[in-house]
Enzyme design. Sequence first.
Site: not given
Ligand code: KDG
Ligand code: MG
Length: 403
Positions: A147, A159, A211, A213, A237, A263, A284, A340, A403
């Site tokens: 990733r 991030y 990702d 996010h 992602e 997630e 995920r 992951e 975030w």
């Molecule tokens: O606590 C938040 C994280 O686990 C997250 O931001 C991690 O996006 C993430 C990932 O794909 O592992």
């Molecule tokens: Mg993630």
Amino acid sequence: MKIVDAKVIVCSPGRNFVTLKIETDEGVYGLGDATLNGRELAVATYLKEHIIPCIINRDPFDSEDIWHYLYRGVYWRRGAVNMTAIGAVDMALWDIKGKALGVPVHKLLGGKSRHRLLAYTHAQGKDMDETLQKVSDILNKGFKAIRIQSGIPGFEKVYGIAKDKGTYEPATTGGKPDEEIWNTEKYLAYIPELFQTVRKEFGKDLHLLHDSHHRLSSIEAARLGKELEPHHLFWLEDTVPAELQQNFEWIRRHTTTPLAVGEIFNTIFDCQHLITQQLIDYIRMTVAHGGGLTPMMKIAHLAELYGIRTGCHGPSDLSPINLGACLHFGTAINNFGIQEYMGYYPITMEVFDLKHKFEEGYFYPSEEPGLGVDMDFEKAGNYPYKKAFLPINRLEDGTLFHW
Ligand code: KDG
Ligand code: MG
């Protein structure tokens, strides 16, 4: 067999972890990961005050009924704190069942569907050069899937990028969350160039993941997916905040880049539309936050019907106990996709003992009875909890953003 006691262990070997230990009258105990980053004590209290009293004297083999008792029976359903607590109980019950029967948990979930599990890790650098160097280092460690996140020119904190040379840890200790600043246009202008450079430097064989996010609108996600198409990502992602599952219909119409999400989901109802309408390629959700192995098996089976594979969230802010549960889950189901694996701080591994072997980009599931993860409770006591928060994110004009 009867549950006679349960304890919640909150410790911070490198970062905060919450662990549930369920004890039985036969001396066998089970472990469950109850860590919810930045909200650890909410889950710990919920377990101590509201859940543990209800499971004493129950037979740990009745995991299906205990799950429904804690989910349906309490009237208040869903939610991250609730589902993480239920997930920890469920995980610990499967650990007990495996240990009591002398078999690894995957044998109870359907047996071995594969002998090894593909894992991806993170390459993250403050700029293009540092990110390329990280990719090269990770390839040298044998990983087949990476990733890739990178600092964006003009932004101090982004991030997925560590503040120093160490592992990325989003939570910060202190009285209040950190604040970050975001600009989607700058991000969208930079990411396709990053992936083009990575492919040019490292070739076609490597699996690449990214990702976003949850920071894009559906049309921005569609644009990014389209521009990344020539670089053949394994997945893109968390493009959009996924409360509105219909968002994915728009993204899907515009791009063939595979999509992954889940997630922050915690029940099957968060992804039912995404799965049954085939709007994603990878689900995920992870065992800890998804309410345990009992509901995750149901989600995997639903996803299997629609050709969707799994990719359990496995950051270092969940404990190795969750990783162990994910590996048994991934071993047993037919539609496993990828796992992951960010790795852990060495001091985390002084407290936790993960029996699953990792070699050249793959996990080899442990044959130890139960989940194949243990914990040194005495050492855990040396690392007391430290209050920590996940950051928040604002646009440059101060608007509160995802975030
Ligand atoms: O606590 C938040 C994280 O686990 C997250 O931001 C991690 O996006 C993430 C990932 O794909 O592992
Ligand atoms: Mg993630």
